[in-house]
Design a protein around this motif. Structure first.
Motif, PDB file in Angstrom:
ATOM      1  N   ALA A  73       0.834  -1.210   0.000  1.00  0.00           N
ATOM      2  CA  ALA A  73       0.000   0.000   0.000  1.00  0.00           C
ATOM      3  C   ALA A  73       0.859   1.246   0.000  1.00  0.00           C
ATOM      4  N   THR A  74       0.340   2.304  -0.644  1.00  0.00           N
ATOM      5  CA  THR A  74       0.911   3.641  -0.454  1.00  0.00           C
ATOM      6  C   THR A  74      -0.061   4.369   0.479  1.00  0.00           C
ATOM      7  N   ALA A  75       0.317   5.568   0.893  1.00  0.00           N
ATOM      8  CA  ALA A  75      -0.560   6.272   1.829  1.00  0.00           C
ATOM      9  C   ALA A  75      -1.581   7.133   1.093  1.00  0.00           C
ATOM     10  N   VAL A  76      -1.497   7.179  -0.259  1.00  0.00           N
ATOM     11  CA  VAL A  76      -2.358   8.087  -1.028  1.00  0.00           C
ATOM     12  C   VAL A  76      -3.245   7.313  -2.016  1.00  0.00           C
ATOM     13  N   ASN A  77      -3.346   6.009  -1.773  1.00  0.00           N
ATOM     14  CA  ASN A  77      -4.157   5.141  -2.635  1.00  0.00           C
ATOM     15  C   ASN A  77      -3.623   4.982  -4.049  1.00  0.00           C
ATOM     16  N   ASP A  78      -2.392   5.477  -4.347  1.00  0.00           N
ATOM     17  CA  ASP A  78      -1.767   5.123  -5.630  1.00  0.00           C
ATOM     18  C   ASP A  78      -1.436   3.643  -5.570  1.00  0.00           C
ATOM     19  N   LYS A  79      -1.583   2.972  -6.716  1.00  0.00           N
ATOM     20  CA  LYS A  79      -1.254   1.550  -6.742  1.00  0.00           C
ATOM     21  C   LYS A  79       0.274   1.390  -6.597  1.00  0.00           C
ATOM     22  N   PRO A  80       0.751   0.507  -5.708  1.00  0.00           N
ATOM     23  CA  PRO A  80       2.206   0.321  -5.619  1.00  0.00           C
ATOM     24  C   PRO A  80       2.758  -0.193  -6.947  1.00  0.00           C
ATOM     25  N   PRO A  81       3.901   0.341  -7.413  1.00  0.00           N
ATOM     26  CA  PRO A  81       4.496  -0.185  -8.651  1.00  0.00           C
ATOM     27  C   PRO A  81       4.732  -1.685  -8.528  1.00  0.00           C
ATOM     28  N   ALA A  82       4.613  -2.378  -9.661  1.00  0.00           N
ATOM     29  CA  ALA A  82       4.683  -3.846  -9.650  1.00  0.00           C
ATOM     30  C   ALA A  82       5.990  -4.370  -9.053  1.00  0.00           C
ATOM     31  N   ASN A  83       7.090  -3.660  -9.290  1.00  0.00           N
ATOM     32  CA  ASN A  83       8.372  -4.171  -8.789  1.00  0.00           C
ATOM     33  C   ASN A  83       8.804  -3.490  -7.485  1.00  0.00           C
ATOM     34  N   ALA A  84       7.824  -2.927  -6.767  1.00  0.00           N
ATOM     35  CA  ALA A  84       8.150  -2.287  -5.480  1.00  0.00           C
ATOM     36  C   ALA A  84       8.312  -3.375  -4.415  1.00  0.00           C
ATOM     37  N   LYS A  85       9.446  -4.039  -4.460  1.00  0.00           N
ATOM     38  CA  LYS A  85       9.703  -5.153  -3.551  1.00  0.00           C
ATOM     39  C   LYS A  85      11.117  -5.023  -2.981  1.00  0.00           C
ATOM     40  N   LEU A  86      11.235  -5.168  -1.690  1.00  0.00           N
ATOM     41  CA  LEU A  86      12.553  -5.169  -1.055  1.00  0.00           C
ATOM     42  C   LEU A  86      13.251  -6.486  -1.390  1.00  0.00           C
ATOM     43  N   PHE A  87      14.558  -6.537  -1.225  1.00  0.00           N
ATOM     44  CA  PHE A  87      15.228  -7.836  -1.364  1.00  0.00           C
ATOM     45  C   PHE A  87      15.003  -8.610  -0.070  1.00  0.00           C
ATOM     46  N   HIS A  88      14.400  -9.779  -0.186  1.00  0.00           N
ATOM     47  CA  HIS A  88      14.124 -10.619   0.984  1.00  0.00           C
ATOM     48  C   HIS A  88      15.148 -11.750   1.000  1.00  0.00           C
ATOM     49  N   PHE A  89      15.999 -11.758   2.012  1.00  0.00           N
ATOM     50  CA  PHE A  89      17.020 -12.817   2.127  1.00  0.00           C
ATOM     51  C   PHE A  89      16.398 -14.073   2.728  1.00  0.00           C
ATOM     52  N   PRO A  90      16.750 -15.281   2.235  1.00  0.00           N
ATOM     53  CA  PRO A  90      16.418 -16.488   2.991  1.00  0.00           C
ATOM     54  C   PRO A  90      16.917 -16.297   4.428  1.00  0.00           C
ATOM     55  N   THR A  91      16.045 -16.528   5.396  1.00  0.00           N
ATOM     56  CA  THR A  91      16.355 -16.189   6.796  1.00  0.00           C
ATOM     57  C   THR A  91      16.145 -17.415   7.683  1.00  0.00           C
ATOM     58  N   ALA A  92      17.012 -17.577   8.679  1.00  0.00           N
ATOM     59  CA  ALA A  92      16.856 -18.681   9.641  1.00  0.00           C
ATOM     60  C   ALA A  92      17.287 -18.190  11.015  1.00  0.00           C
ATOM     61  N   GLU A  93      16.877 -18.917  12.041  1.00  0.00           N
ATOM     62  CA  GLU A  93      17.355 -18.626  13.396  1.00  0.00           C
ATOM     63  C   GLU A  93      18.003 -19.873  13.957  1.00  0.00           C
ATOM     64  N   ALA A  94      19.161 -19.702  14.546  1.00  0.00           N
ATOM     65  CA  ALA A  94      19.857 -20.828  15.178  1.00  0.00           C
ATOM     66  C   ALA A  94      20.840 -20.288  16.202  1.00  0.00           C
TER      67      ALA A  94
END
Ligand code: FES
Ligand SMILES: [Fe+2]
Length: 335
Positions: free
Chosen positions: A107-128
């Motif tokens: 979501a944006t705060a002004v109801n503009d549609k988020p751009p299709a590639n508005a994605k953060l880099f998500h790292f494979p994540t684990a806890e140990a």
């Protein structure tokens, strides 16, 4: 006839291709890297920290699962660690775009549609072992570093505060560097380089260390990636496991974890004191090795120049590092 003895031909190994510094241009090794302590990633808070050539955030989703993502907003690049968790999403401090736990702008705060590639880099994540780990790549190439004994069966202590001024693979060459073990640590190491098992993303071997004040220690050694080494020894008649792993930081620096573990007690008299002593000694030994290396590691300009016969083990490790896969997949997003 007067025979003049010639000096022995030096047994020098081929220098080999240089090992390039870790950088966005050359890539970073595809390792699991410790990012922060699990306790630093609190529910409904955003934790920001340095990683590789930039910065990442760590959050927990509604189920408490940790996620590591690039820190800079896909709109105009505000640092999301200055934002807030609102309704289970990361809200950017600047224009209040919101990102879910997979890094997708929802979501944006002004109801503009988020751009299709508005994605953060998500790292494979684990806890140990009390740490949050991120894998540098789209998919992990191996399991998050672990001991041969499951975590649930171990008592352990951790630290995450030793900083060295080298790319991570250089301090982790230490355990294969037999000349330095003798010269710097006064440790006599017996290991046969031919017996080292080398896999694409790990190494495994046995060695015997003769340590002043501790005697002979037979150790099983596991190397994961190019930033993690595990030693399993016996101390006070019980297995003691040490794991050190390094987080790549900007400026070719590395922050190191130390984990010392031993199997949980079974309620025998005196066992609690033994466990305490084994963990204290494991931690003390790990710190001692780092401290003895510290000044040298600070000033060293790494090069693989002229190796000799005693460096065969080190040469094997450096060949493994040279062949190790790298990627720059996250570099643009985190800087
Ligand atoms: S910079 Fe994040 S919403 Fe604009
Ligand atoms: Fe060392």
């Amino acid at each position: 006839m007067n025979s003049i003895s010639r000096p022995m031909k030096p047994e020098v190994m081929q220098r080999g291709e240089p090992i390039l510094p870790q950088s966005p241009e050359n890539g970073y090794d595809q390792n699991w890297y410790p990012i922060c302590s699990s306790s630093e990633v609190e529910p409904d808070k955003i934790y920001g920290t340095e990683f590789m050539n930039g910065r990442v955030i760590a959050i927990r989703d509604a189920d408490g699962k940790a996620h590591v993502m690039s820190a800079y907003c896909r709109h105009l690049g505000a640092d999301l660690s200055d934002g807030e968790i609102i309704g289970g999403t990361v809200r950017c401090p600047y224009h209040h775009w919101r990102f879910d736990a997979q890094g997708t702008c929802v979501a944006t705060a002004v109801n503009d549609k988020p751009p299709a590639n508005a994605k953060l880099f998500h790292f494979p994540t684990a806890e140990a072992f009390g740490f949050v780990w991120a894998f540098n790549g789209a998919e992990p190439l191996y399991e998050v570093p672990h001991f041969p004994i499951p975590e649930e069966g171990l008592e352990y202590r951790t630290e995450f505060n030793v900083l060295t001024h080298q790319d991570h693979f250089i301090p982790y060459s230490n355990s294969s560097d037999i000349q330095h073990l003798m010269a710097v640590h006064k440790i006599n190491l017996e290991v046969n380089p031919e017996d080292v098992e080398i896999f694409p993303h790990r190494m495994h071997y046995f060695q015997t260390m003769n340590v002043p004040g501790m005697g002979k220690l037979r150790q099983e050694v596991f190397v994961f990636g190019t930033n993690c080494v595990i030693f399993m020894s016996q101390f006070l008649g019980r297995p003691v496991l040490n794991m050190s792993s390094g987080k790549a930081l900007p400026g070719h620096r590395t922050l190191h974890t130390m984990i010392t573990a031993t199997p949980k007690g079974t309620g025998q008299p005196g066992e609690a004191e033994q466990i305490d002593l084994a963990l204290s000694e494991g931690m003390r030994f790990g710190n001692q090795l780092f401290n003895e290396d510290m000044t040298i590691m600070k000033h060293l300009k790494f090069r693989r120049d002229l190796l000799t016969h005693s460096d065969r083990m080190l040469a094997r490790y450096l060949d493994y590092v040279r062949a190790y896969p790298r990627t720059s997949i996250a570099c643009d997003m985190i800087a």
